[in-house]
Scaffold this active site. Structure first.
Site, PDB file in Angstrom:
ATOM      1  N   ASP A 203       0.843  -1.193   0.000  1.00  0.00           N
ATOM      2  CA  ASP A 203       0.000   0.000   0.000  1.00  0.00           C
ATOM      3  C   ASP A 203       0.878   1.243   0.000  1.00  0.00           C
ATOM      4  O   ASP A 203       1.867   1.323   0.753  1.00  0.00           O
ATOM      5  CB  ASP A 203      -0.912  -0.001   1.239  1.00  0.00           C
ATOM      6  CG  ASP A 203      -2.015   1.030   1.122  1.00  0.00           C
ATOM      7  OD1 ASP A 203      -3.029   0.728   0.467  1.00  0.00           O
ATOM      8  OD2 ASP A 203      -1.861   2.140   1.666  1.00  0.00           O
ATOM      9  N   ILE A 204       0.550   2.216  -0.841  1.00  0.00           N
ATOM     10  CA  ILE A 204       1.310   3.464  -0.905  1.00  0.00           C
ATOM     11  C   ILE A 204       0.950   4.311   0.315  1.00  0.00           C
ATOM     12  O   ILE A 204      -0.222   4.599   0.570  1.00  0.00           O
ATOM     13  CB  ILE A 204       0.999   4.237  -2.190  1.00  0.00           C
ATOM     14  CG1 ILE A 204       1.331   3.371  -3.418  1.00  0.00           C
ATOM     15  CG2 ILE A 204       1.781   5.542  -2.242  1.00  0.00           C
ATOM     16  CD1 ILE A 204       0.944   4.006  -4.738  1.00  0.00           C
TER      17      ILE A 204
ATOM     18  N   ASN B 272      -2.826  12.927  -3.229  1.00  0.00           N
ATOM     19  CA  ASN B 272      -3.879  13.321  -4.171  1.00  0.00           C
ATOM     20  C   ASN B 272      -4.470  14.674  -3.810  1.00  0.00           C
ATOM     21  O   ASN B 272      -4.715  15.528  -4.671  1.00  0.00           O
ATOM     22  CB  ASN B 272      -4.987  12.266  -4.178  1.00  0.00           C
ATOM     23  CG  ASN B 272      -4.873  11.297  -5.336  1.00  0.00           C
ATOM     24  OD1 ASN B 272      -4.137  11.537  -6.271  1.00  0.00           O
ATOM     25  ND2 ASN B 272      -5.581  10.196  -5.254  1.00  0.00           N
TER      26      ASN B 272
ATOM     27  N   ASP C 223      -2.022   9.743 -10.255  1.00  0.00           N
ATOM     28  CA  ASP C 223      -1.882   8.717 -11.291  1.00  0.00           C
ATOM     29  C   ASP C 223      -0.413   8.464 -11.596  1.00  0.00           C
ATOM     30  O   ASP C 223       0.010   7.325 -11.824  1.00  0.00           O
ATOM     31  CB  ASP C 223      -2.605   9.158 -12.565  1.00  0.00           C
ATOM     32  CG  ASP C 223      -4.121   9.103 -12.429  1.00  0.00           C
ATOM     33  OD1 ASP C 223      -4.602   8.505 -11.447  1.00  0.00           O
ATOM     34  OD2 ASP C 223      -4.810   9.666 -13.294  1.00  0.00           O
TER      35      ASP C 223
ATOM     36  N   GLU D   6      -4.844   2.358  -4.297  1.00  0.00           N
ATOM     37  CA  GLU D   6      -3.390   2.509  -4.199  1.00  0.00           C
ATOM     38  C   GLU D   6      -2.727   1.245  -3.663  1.00  0.00           C
ATOM     39  O   GLU D   6      -1.576   1.277  -3.233  1.00  0.00           O
ATOM     40  CB  GLU D   6      -3.033   3.700  -3.299  1.00  0.00           C
ATOM     41  CG  GLU D   6      -3.365   3.535  -1.834  1.00  0.00           C
ATOM     42  CD  GLU D   6      -4.773   3.962  -1.474  1.00  0.00           C
ATOM     43  OE1 GLU D   6      -5.004   4.276  -0.300  1.00  0.00           O
ATOM     44  OE2 GLU D   6      -5.643   3.996  -2.371  1.00  0.00           O
TER      45      GLU D   6
END
Length: 341
Positions: free
Chosen positions: A216-217, A224, A233, A259
Site C-alpha cells: 500500500d502506498i 492526491n 496517477d 493505491e
C-alpha cells in the site's frame, strides 16, 4: 511515422506501432499499444482522425490522454464488439473451409469415378488404339482439372489460415486488455484472482513454496489532495514500474485496488519473500515524483508491505486475509516497513 498507413503484414504493423509509441515518449502498455495499433490500421476512423489531429497540432499525447481515447473508442463496449467480430470471423472462416472441403470431396469423387470408368474401358478386350487414345486424353483433362482444384483448395486454406491467425491476434489483444489495469499497465484484480488460484493449485500439487505481498502506498490520499489526481496517477504508475523492474518473470505484479498492489511469488519461501519485500520498499523510497512539464518535485514515496506464505490446504481467502492483516499492522506501526505473518 505521423500518418495513418495501410500495412498488410501484422509484424510490420507491430514494428511501426512500437516506433510511434517510442517517438511520442509513451509507455507501451497494452492500452497504449491498442490505441496506436488501431490508429495505424484505421480500425476506428474516428480514433485515427483524432490521433492524427493531436499529432499534427503537436499537442502532447501523454498516457492519460491516450487512456481517455482508449476508453472512449476501445473500452468495454468496443471490446465486446471485437469479441463478437472475432467470433463471427472465425465462424465465417470455418464455413468457408467447410464449403471448400465439400467442393474438393465432390470433385475427388467425380475424379475417382472417371478413373474407374477409364480403367474398365482400358481393360476391355475389344478396345481399339483410337479408343485408348481417347481415354488417355480424357484422363489427362480430368487430372489437369483435379490438379487445378487441389491448387485452388490449398490457396483457399492459406487464405483461411491467415484470417484465423488475424482473428486470433485480435482476440488475444482483447484478452490482454481485459486482464490489464488501464492506468498502470500491470495485471488487474481479475488477473490477480486467476493467477493466485493457479499458483495455489500448482503449490498444492508440487509442494513448492508460495508467498504473497500486499503493498500500500503511504499517505496516498494526502498526495492526491495536495497535488491533484493527475499527480496521483503518476505515483501509481511509478510504483508499478518499480515493482515490475524489481521482480522476476514468474512473479505476478497486480493492482489490487486503489493505491494497493500485490505480488504473487511462486517458488519463493517466506525468508526470500522478506528479502524481496525490503528490496521493493527501498527501491520505491528511492523514487521521486517530478512533473515532466514543470519540473516540480513532489517528494519521495514510501510503501507499507504485508507478506505471508501459503499453508498447504488452507483456503485462498485465508491466505489473502493473512497478508492483508500483515499490511494493516505495517501501516499501524509507522508505515514504510514490512511485516510478515
Amino acid at each position: 511515422m505521423t500518418a495513418t498507413t495501410k500495412i498488410a503484414n501484422p509484424r510490420d504493423i507491430a514494428h511501426n506501432v512500437m516506433m510511434l509509441i517510442e517517438e511520442l515518449n509513451l509507455q507501451p502498455t497494452p492500452q497504449v499499444y491498442h490505441v496506436f495499433y488501431s490508429y495505424l490500421t484505421n480500425e476506428v476512423p474516428e480514433l485515427s482522425q483524432l490521433i492524427k489531429v493531436l499529432i499534427r497540432n503537436t499537442q502532447e499525447l501523454d498516457e492519460e490522454t491516450v487512456f481517455r481515447i482508449y476508453h472512449k473508442y476501445l473500452g468495454t463496449h468496443a471490446l465486446q464488439q471485437h469479441i463478437n467480430q472475432g467470433v463471427e470471423g472465425l465462424q465465417a472462416a470455418v464455413e468457408r473451409v467447410e464449403e471448400a472441403v465439400h467442393t474438393v470431396m465432390r470433385d475427388t469423387e467425380q475424379f475417382c469415378s472417371e478413373l474407374d470408368t477409364a480403367s474398365h474401358r482400358l481393360l476391355t478386350d475389344d478396345i481399339t488404339l483410337e479408343d485408348a487414345r481417347t481415354v488417355s486424353r480424357s484422363l489427362s483433362d480430368t487430372t489437369s482439372k483435379a490438379r487445378d482444384c487441389f491448387g485452388s483448395f490449398n490457396g483457399n486454406l492459406e487464405e483461411y489460415h491467415n484470417e484465423v491467425r488475424r482473428v486470433r491476434t485480435e482476440l488475444e489483444m482483447v484478452r490482454r486488455d481485459a486482464l490489464t489495469d488501464t492506468l498502470t499497465g500491470i495485471a488487474n484484480r481479475k488477473n490477480f484472482d486467476t493467477s493466485l488460484r493457479d499458483a495455489v493449485t500448482t503449490t498444492m500439487e508440487s509442494g513448492a513454496p508460495l508467498s504473497l505481498l500486499m503493498i500500500d502506498i503511504d499517505h496516498f490520499k494526502d498526495f492526491n489532495d495536495n497535488f491533484g489526481h493527475r499527480a496521483g496517477d503518476g505515483v501509481l504508475k511509478a510504483v508499478a514500474r518499480v515493482l515490475v523492474r524489481s521482480t522476476k518473470g514468474a512473479d505476478t505484479v497486480a493492482r489490487y485496488g486503489g493505491e494497493e498492489f500485490s505480488v504473487i511469488l511462486p517458488d519463493t519461501s517466506k525468508e526470500n519473500a522478506e528479502k524481496l519485500a525490503n528490496k521493493l520498499r527501498e527501491n520505491v523510497s528511492n523514487q521521486r515524483i517530478i512533473n515532466k512539464k514543470t519540473g516540480k518535485d513532489f517528494g519521495k514515496l514510501t510503501v507499507s508491505i504485508g507478506l505471508t506464505s501459503y499453508q498447504l490446504g488452507e483456503n485462498i481467502l485465508e491466505f489473502v486475509d493473512r497478508a492483508d492483516n500483515a499490511l494493516y499492522q505495517a501501516k499501524q506501526e509507522g508505515r514504510n516497513t514490512c511485516i510478515s505473518h
